[in-house]
Design a protein around this motif. Structure first.
Motif, mmCIF file in Angstrom:
data_model
loop_
_atom_site.group_PDB
_atom_site.id
_atom_site.type_symbol
_atom_site.label_atom_id
_atom_site.label_comp_id
_atom_site.label_asym_id
_atom_site.label_seq_id
_atom_site.Cartn_x
_atom_site.Cartn_y
_atom_site.Cartn_z
ATOM 1 N N GLY A 230 3.819 -20.171 -6.271
ATOM 2 C CA GLY A 230 3.747 -21.499 -6.369
ATOM 3 C C GLY A 230 4.912 -22.251 -6.217
ATOM 4 N N GLN A 231 5.025 -23.386 -6.171
ATOM 5 C CA GLN A 231 6.200 -24.640 -5.698
ATOM 6 C C GLN A 231 7.256 -24.324 -6.711
ATOM 7 O OE1 GLN A 231 5.077 -28.293 -4.448
ATOM 8 N NE2 GLN A 231 6.925 -29.460 -5.504
ATOM 9 N N GLY A 232 8.227 -24.074 -6.383
ATOM 10 C CA GLY A 232 9.619 -24.068 -7.274
ATOM 11 C C GLY A 232 9.783 -22.905 -8.091
ATOM 12 N N ASN A 233 8.898 -21.837 -7.766
ATOM 13 C CA ASN A 233 8.882 -20.756 -8.600
ATOM 14 C C ASN A 233 9.011 -19.288 -7.719
ATOM 15 O OD1 ASN A 233 8.368 -18.161 -10.156
ATOM 16 N ND2 ASN A 233 7.093 -19.362 -11.469
ATOM 17 N N MET A 234 10.207 -18.883 -7.825
ATOM 18 C CA MET A 234 10.566 -17.564 -6.870
ATOM 19 C C MET A 234 10.295 -16.174 -7.650
ATOM 20 S SD MET A 234 11.069 -19.093 -4.173
ATOM 21 C CE MET A 234 11.728 -17.773 -3.331
ATOM 22 N N ALA A 235 9.722 -16.319 -8.779
ATOM 23 C CA ALA A 235 9.312 -14.937 -9.496
ATOM 24 C C ALA A 235 8.728 -13.879 -8.609
ATOM 25 C CB ALA A 235 8.455 -15.207 -10.717
ATOM 26 N N VAL A 236 7.627 -14.142 -7.673
ATOM 27 C CA VAL A 236 7.076 -13.260 -6.865
ATOM 28 C C VAL A 236 7.945 -12.876 -5.620
ATOM 29 C CG1 VAL A 236 5.188 -12.968 -5.361
ATOM 30 C CG2 VAL A 236 4.828 -14.102 -7.592
ATOM 31 N N MET A 237 8.542 -14.098 -5.137
ATOM 32 C CA MET A 237 9.316 -13.541 -3.844
ATOM 33 C C MET A 237 10.662 -13.005 -4.229
ATOM 34 S SD MET A 237 7.088 -14.955 -1.857
ATOM 35 C CE MET A 237 8.134 -14.819 -0.260
ATOM 36 N N ASP A 238 11.187 -12.926 -5.333
ATOM 37 C CA ASP A 238 12.324 -12.100 -5.775
ATOM 38 C C ASP A 238 12.219 -10.961 -6.740
ATOM 39 O OD1 ASP A 238 13.910 -14.416 -4.798
ATOM 40 O OD2 ASP A 238 14.145 -15.362 -6.859
ATOM 41 N N CYS A 239 10.795 -10.718 -6.569
ATOM 42 C CA CYS A 239 10.530 -9.308 -7.430
ATOM 43 C C CYS A 239 11.108 -8.165 -6.680
ATOM 44 C CB CYS A 239 9.050 -9.426 -7.590
ATOM 45 S SG CYS A 239 8.484 -7.789 -8.376
ATOM 46 N N GLU A 240 12.038 -7.244 -7.426
ATOM 47 C CA GLU A 240 12.514 -6.209 -6.709
ATOM 48 C C GLU A 240 11.416 -5.024 -6.168
ATOM 49 O OE1 GLU A 240 15.560 -5.861 -5.562
ATOM 50 O OE2 GLU A 240 16.022 -7.733 -6.176
ATOM 51 N N VAL A 241 10.401 -4.982 -7.291
ATOM 52 C CA VAL A 241 9.346 -4.258 -6.710
ATOM 53 C C VAL A 241 8.704 -4.304 -5.681
ATOM 54 C CG1 VAL A 241 7.169 -3.161 -7.342
ATOM 55 C CG2 VAL A 241 9.055 -3.353 -9.243
ATOM 56 N N LEU A 242 8.476 -5.884 -5.366
ATOM 57 C CA LEU A 242 7.684 -6.105 -4.087
ATOM 58 C C LEU A 242 8.743 -6.067 -2.959
ATOM 59 C CD1 LEU A 242 5.617 -9.189 -5.603
ATOM 60 C CD2 LEU A 242 4.855 -6.769 -5.431
ATOM 61 N N LYS A 243 9.940 -6.401 -3.128
ATOM 62 C CA LYS A 243 10.794 -6.278 -2.084
ATOM 63 C C LYS A 243 10.897 -4.852 -1.632
ATOM 64 C CE LYS A 243 13.838 -10.019 -3.146
ATOM 65 N NZ LYS A 243 15.319 -10.375 -3.632
ATOM 66 N N GLU A 244 10.970 -3.981 -2.457
ATOM 67 C CA GLU A 244 10.968 -2.422 -2.211
ATOM 68 C C GLU A 244 9.817 -1.993 -1.275
ATOM 69 O OE1 GLU A 244 10.398 1.640 -4.684
ATOM 70 O OE2 GLU A 244 11.762 0.133 -5.345
ATOM 71 N N ILE A 245 8.789 -2.473 -1.754
ATOM 72 C CA ILE A 245 7.615 -2.134 -0.989
ATOM 73 C C ILE A 245 7.396 -2.651 0.235
ATOM 74 C CG2 ILE A 245 4.948 -2.278 -1.150
ATOM 75 C CD1 ILE A 245 5.163 -1.836 -4.167
ATOM 76 N N ALA A 246 7.679 -3.923 0.258
ATOM 77 C CA ALA A 246 7.785 -4.891 1.824
ATOM 78 C C ALA A 246 8.582 -4.168 2.597
ATOM 79 C CB ALA A 246 8.019 -6.115 1.358
ATOM 80 N N LYS A 247 10.135 -3.629 2.170
ATOM 81 C CA LYS A 247 11.093 -3.053 3.217
ATOM 82 C C LYS A 247 10.281 -1.898 3.635
ATOM 83 C CE LYS A 247 15.795 -1.477 3.525
ATOM 84 N NZ LYS A 247 17.100 -1.573 2.590
ATOM 85 N N ALA A 248 9.939 -1.143 2.671
ATOM 86 C CA ALA A 248 9.276 0.153 3.159
ATOM 87 C C ALA A 248 8.337 0.159 4.315
ATOM 88 C CB ALA A 248 8.832 1.143 2.024
ATOM 89 N N ARG A 249 7.324 -0.951 4.140
ATOM 90 C CA ARG A 249 6.251 -1.077 4.920
ATOM 91 C C ARG A 249 6.391 -1.865 6.049
ATOM 92 N NH1 ARG A 249 1.047 0.242 3.868
ATOM 93 N NH2 ARG A 249 0.640 1.791 2.216
ATOM 94 N N GLY A 250 7.744 -2.707 6.078
ATOM 95 C CA GLY A 250 7.746 -3.357 7.385
ATOM 96 C C GLY A 250 6.934 -4.771 7.338
ATOM 97 N N LYS A 251 6.565 -4.992 5.947
ATOM 98 C CA LYS A 251 6.052 -6.223 5.766
ATOM 99 C C LYS A 251 6.545 -7.322 4.945
ATOM 100 C CE LYS A 251 2.245 -4.280 7.356
ATOM 101 N NZ LYS A 251 1.573 -4.803 8.670
ATOM 102 N N THR A 252 6.397 -8.521 4.923
ATOM 103 C CA THR A 252 7.159 -9.633 4.042
ATOM 104 C C THR A 252 6.541 -9.276 2.489
ATOM 105 O OG1 THR A 252 5.380 -11.171 4.153
ATOM 106 C CG2 THR A 252 7.061 -11.217 5.911
ATOM 107 N N VAL A 253 7.399 -9.787 1.534
ATOM 108 C CA VAL A 253 7.098 -9.764 0.328
ATOM 109 C C VAL A 253 5.772 -10.740 0.094
ATOM 110 C CG1 VAL A 253 7.753 -10.710 -2.130
ATOM 111 C CG2 VAL A 253 9.179 -9.484 -0.780
ATOM 112 N N ALA A 254 5.464 -11.617 0.735
ATOM 113 C CA ALA A 254 4.441 -12.551 0.661
ATOM 114 C C ALA A 254 2.938 -11.864 1.028
ATOM 115 C CB ALA A 254 4.434 -13.963 1.409
ATOM 116 N N GLN A 255 3.245 -10.949 1.988
ATOM 117 C CA GLN A 255 2.152 -9.988 2.440
ATOM 118 C C GLN A 255 1.657 -9.092 1.659
ATOM 119 O OE1 GLN A 255 3.901 -9.018 6.292
ATOM 120 N NE2 GLN A 255 2.431 -10.601 7.503
#
Length: 335
Positions: free
Chosen positions: A222-247
């Protein structure tokens, strides 16, 4: 007709209503500050990409530009008719009175320039004195909600064909149980905050038992909240998959069997948010996501004025009256 490159979005059947299926990914239209021309152009871009579910509400002030965009999409040949889109709107708290629900949906339909909604939701299980300000809600203006009578009015909207299906938003298990005691038509949908940071597992299990489809709002935080987009677990998975954190977040929601509405007015983001259907998360990745610390962002207190008392009504069964970290009223526009 829609572009040959438009992405096909899977659908889910609703347990009550006319049997029409709801696309599992929809476009949210809440925005602050509100800009109707930007809204209309973004919706047209979304239609061309393949979006067919559009989520609005009387609160959002986006019903008119959504209706204009659908008319324009037909004129441009992006869709054949209004029947190709699934439109959800919601009744706001000051209209959550038995005698005001029907006038409220008729007003929404006039704004949308449509003769029916595909889904109509109670926005919050809260009633406010008519004629009061939309946001923030004055605490003294809150009155006890006659949920039985309000739901009967929602059922009348469906019987009259003004809404093909009806449902709720921001309802806890306790409020749904209260509604089901007298409901002749059960809610088809419960739209609630849900993402990897607030996974709603118990509520999802309960809704599944009752045949209620859960729709996730704020699937990216949601607007003004970066908890999802800054989540290290999601970042790690996204990097390994070649996807974005949002995806990764949206794919996780999709794999829970949950529908979602995602708000973005940027063409590239609109496209990115649909590129989640041709790959899967592994069991190990699901396990990692399940262990993410949980944090609820949206609370009923966010839509209330900080001044005044709540002596006239008990809100403890709405969401345990949990104050979120930000407490910003404007973030409530996201819901």
């Amino acid at each position: 007709m829609a572009s040959a490159t438009a992405i096909h979005i899977p659908e889910v059947a609703l347990s009550s209503g006319d049997g029409r299926a709801m696309p599992l990914v929809g476009m949210g239209t809440a925005a602050y500050p509100f800009a109707p021309e930007n809204t209309k152009s973004a919706i047209l871009a979304a239609v061309e990409l393949g979006y067919r579910h559009f989520d609005t509400a009387s609160l959002y002030r986006s019903e008119k530009p959504l209706g204009d965009a659908v008319i324009e999409a037909v004129r441009l040949g992006l869709i054949r008719s209004r029947e190709e889109v699934f439109v959800t709107s919601k009744v706001w708290c000051h209209d959550c009175h038995p005698e005001l629900v029907l006038p409220a949906i008729k007003k929404s339909l006039r704004n949308l320039q449509m003769d029916h909604l595909d889904l109509y939701l109670i926005h919050w299980p809260v009633s406010v004195k008519p004629g009061t300000s939309l946001l923030p809600i004055n605490r003294e203006a809150i009155v006890p909600m006659d949920l039985k009578a309000v739901w009967e009015a929602m059922e009348e909207c469906q019987r009259l064909g003004l809404a093909k299906a009806i449902g709720v938003s921001n309802f806890t298990r306790k409020k749904i149980e209260e509604l089901l005691v007298n409901a002749k038509i059960p809610p088809a949908v419960n739209q609630v905050e849900m993402n990897p940071i607030w996974q709603q597992q118990k509520l999802r299990e309960f809704c599944a038992e009752k045949g209620i489809v859960v729709t996730a709002y704020s699937p990216l935080g949601g607007q003004g909240n970066m908890a999802v987009m800054d989540c290290e677990v999601l970042k790690e998975i996204a990097k390994a998959r070649g996807k974005t954190v949002a995806q990764v977040s949206l794919r996780w929601i999709y794999e829970q069997g949950v529908s979602m509405v995602v708000k973005s007015f940027k063409g590239e983001r609109l496209k990115e948010n649909l590129e989640i259907f041709d790959w899967e998360l592994s069991n190990e990745e699901h396990l990692k996501i399940s262990r993410i610390p949980q944090h609820k962002r949206i609370s009923v207190l966010q839509i209330l004025s900080p001044q005044g008392s709540l002596k006239s009504v008990d809100l403890s069964d709405i969401d345990n009256v949990e104050m979120c970290s930000s407490g910003r009223v404007l973030q409530a526009l996201q819901v």
